[in-house]
Design an enzyme around this catalytic site. Structure first.
Site, PDB file in Angstrom:
ATOM      1  N   GLN A  71       1.816  -3.329  -5.135  1.00  0.00           N
ATOM      2  CA  GLN A  71       3.133  -4.111  -4.540  1.00  0.00           C
ATOM      3  C   GLN A  71       4.319  -3.722  -5.011  1.00  0.00           C
ATOM      4  OE1 GLN A  71       1.260  -8.430  -4.462  1.00  0.00           O
ATOM      5  NE2 GLN A  71       2.607  -8.030  -2.585  1.00  0.00           N
ATOM      6  N   HIS A  72       5.518  -4.022  -4.300  1.00  0.00           N
ATOM      7  CA  HIS A  72       6.812  -3.955  -4.689  1.00  0.00           C
ATOM      8  C   HIS A  72       7.652  -2.435  -4.934  1.00  0.00           C
ATOM      9  CE1 HIS A  72       5.839  -7.909  -5.694  1.00  0.00           C
ATOM     10  NE2 HIS A  72       5.058  -7.685  -6.834  1.00  0.00           N
ATOM     11  N   ASP A 236      -2.315  -5.488  -2.898  1.00  0.00           N
ATOM     12  CA  ASP A 236      -3.298  -5.203  -3.802  1.00  0.00           C
ATOM     13  C   ASP A 236      -4.171  -6.832  -3.936  1.00  0.00           C
ATOM     14  OD1 ASP A 236      -1.568  -6.144  -5.737  1.00  0.00           O
ATOM     15  OD2 ASP A 236      -1.636  -4.254  -6.758  1.00  0.00           O
TER      16      ASP A 236
END
Length: 476
Positions: A71-72, A236
């Site tokens: 992520q991110h 995830d």
């Protein structure tokens, strides 16, 4: 037999699983490594995916594909679909000052929690966009679209890519969108005002696709059968929760590169303390979680210091008493995300002649890592999230010491499922969900037997950790 593929494009590697769409039975799998570092050009993810697909025997016979991913990470694209600069990953902490500035500009932590369910820290994409605006303004000015790692890979699988444009074809899912810092789990929509606050201008953002809906079809990417269905993918942790079949009351503690304590909740959270990030899940509910930067690599570091492998570290740790006779490791080896201390360093406390042994250090490393995760579990409880069953997953969960010490630290039995590629498996289950056309994901049968570990609670471990965790130094 219909086949589906799930991809896990994680920080360290890419994994691909091919499973039977109806039963979930594993047919074959493949993997490839990613380069080290906290910034990386996305082409390395595509190269690794190509290698992993080849290692899995190809995807020419697969009917649907979905991608789970870290992520991110900030993937900034220009108007032609070219990558503007190397992607900044979730564990790149250079945007910590940017996070503080953004928090102040909106009116404080609770204002952010009420807006997006989370308080920005260096991990979130929104802070990386602000860092880009302030430190590389020419690059920021070129940004025409912002995607996340799994969005970019799905876009490439659909046949788009650098130089092709096609920015309007970018898609994502609600779980990954909820980790950007400019998507609201309360309204299920983007907060473009927050995007502009960070980047300085508006940009194309991926269309958010419902969990069971097709996000398009595989194009002429060469990695899968043209026309195979594409799922929206997932972040995830949300993909892992889908693989585990988590429902309200279930908590997963994942010990990988990061340490994640996540739970399925029927309603979103808004924790102004920032300890709990209020994400969405991959099934239509919510996934409040606490994430630490330091998890399995704490064990790696301890094993390296002691000159042993992981089995040796486990044996040493289990030979020392609970509480390591007062030796405490605060495991902020790479700064920390929860609590938000990006410049912190790790520290050993309570050293005495009697406890400066390899066994005591090994025990302190395991206990320190678990105490940080136990703090995350308490933070979920404080937000009213039910905690009834705890599963321990990730590479660190394969440590015998972690399995046996965890229930003593957490004060709860822990279930360790059969080891698997949970993120890739969750993505595969989502692909099968898309293929089925059903309102609910397929009820796959879990392979293997889960093992339950119990131990008497040892409150001394957490009490001595709590006494020193805020005494850590910061990097010069």
């Amino acid at each position: 037999m219909a086949l589906v593929a799930g991809v896990d494009s994680s920080t360290q590697s890419c994994k691909v699983v091919v499973r039977d769409a109806e039963t979930g039975a594993l047919v074959r799998s493949g993997r490839a490594s990613h380069p080290d570092g906290t910034e990386i050009h996305p082409r390395h993810w595509w190269d690794a995916l190509t290698t992993a697909v080849r290692d899995a025997g190809g995807l020419d016979d697969v009917d649907a594909v979905a991608v789970g991913g870290q992520q991110h990470g900030m993937v900034a694209l220009d108007a032609d679909g070219e990558v503007v600069r190397d992607a900044l990953l979730w564990n790149d902490t250079r945007s910590a000052p940017s996070a503080l500035a953004l928090v102040d500009e909106l009116g404080g932590p609770q204002a952010w929690a009420d807006a997006i369910g989370s308080v920005p820290v260096a991990s979130l994409t929104v802070t990386k966009l602000r860092w880009l605006r302030d430190h590389e303004p020419d690059a920021a000015a070129r940004v025409a679209a912002v995607a996340l790692p799994h969005d970019w890979l799905t876009w490439r699988l659909a046949g788009h890519g650098p130089g092709t444009g096609g920015l309007d074809a970018l898609v994502t899912d609600r779980s990954d969108a909820s980790g950007t810092g400019y998507w609201s789990p309360f309204t299920e929509d983007y907060r473009r005002d927050l995007l502009e606050l960070a980047l300085g201008h508006d940009a194309v953002l991926p269309r958010v696709v419902a969990p069971h809906a097709a996000a398009g079809a595989v194009g002429s990417s060469g990695l899968a059968r043209t026309g195979a269905a594409l799922g929206a993918g997932a972040g995830d942790n949300a993909a892992a929760a889908l693989a585990l079949g988590m429902v309200a009351g279930d908590v997963a503690i994942s010990i990988g590169t990061s340490g994640v304590v996540s739970a399925v909740s029927a309603s979103p959270t808004a924790d102004g303390s920032g300890l709990v990030t209020g994400f969405a899940d991959a099934g239509g509910a919510y996934l409040p979680l606490a994430c630490t930067l330091n998890a399995s690599r704490v064990l790696d570091a301890a094993a390296r210091m002691l000159g042993v492998d992981h089995r040796g570290l486990s044996e040493l740790a289990l030979s020392a008493p609970a509480g390591a006779d007062g030796l405490v490791l605060v495991p902020y080896l790479e700064g920390e995300r929860t609590p938000n201390k990006p410049d912190a360093t790790g520290a050993l406390h309570g050293m005495r002649l009697a406890n400066t042994t390899p066994a005591h250090l090994a025990r302190a490393a395991v206990e320190g890592m678990l105490c940080a995760l136990a703090d995350g579990l308490d933070a979920l409880r404080a937000q009213g999230v039910p905690v009834e069953r705890v599963s321990l997953i990730g590479g660190g969960a394969q440590s015998e010491a972690v399995r046996r010490i965890a229930p003593a630290v957490l004060g709860l039995p822990v279930t360790v499922p059969t080891p698997g590629e949970y993120v890739a498996d969750g993505a595969a289950r989502q692909a099968a969900w898309v293929l089925s056309g059903s309102e609910q994901p397929p009820a796959w049968t879990a392979a293997g037997e889960a093992e339950v570990f119990e131990a008497d609670p040892a409150p001394v471990i957490r009490s001595q950790y709590a006494a020193v965790r805020d005494l850590t130094a910061t990097r010069a």
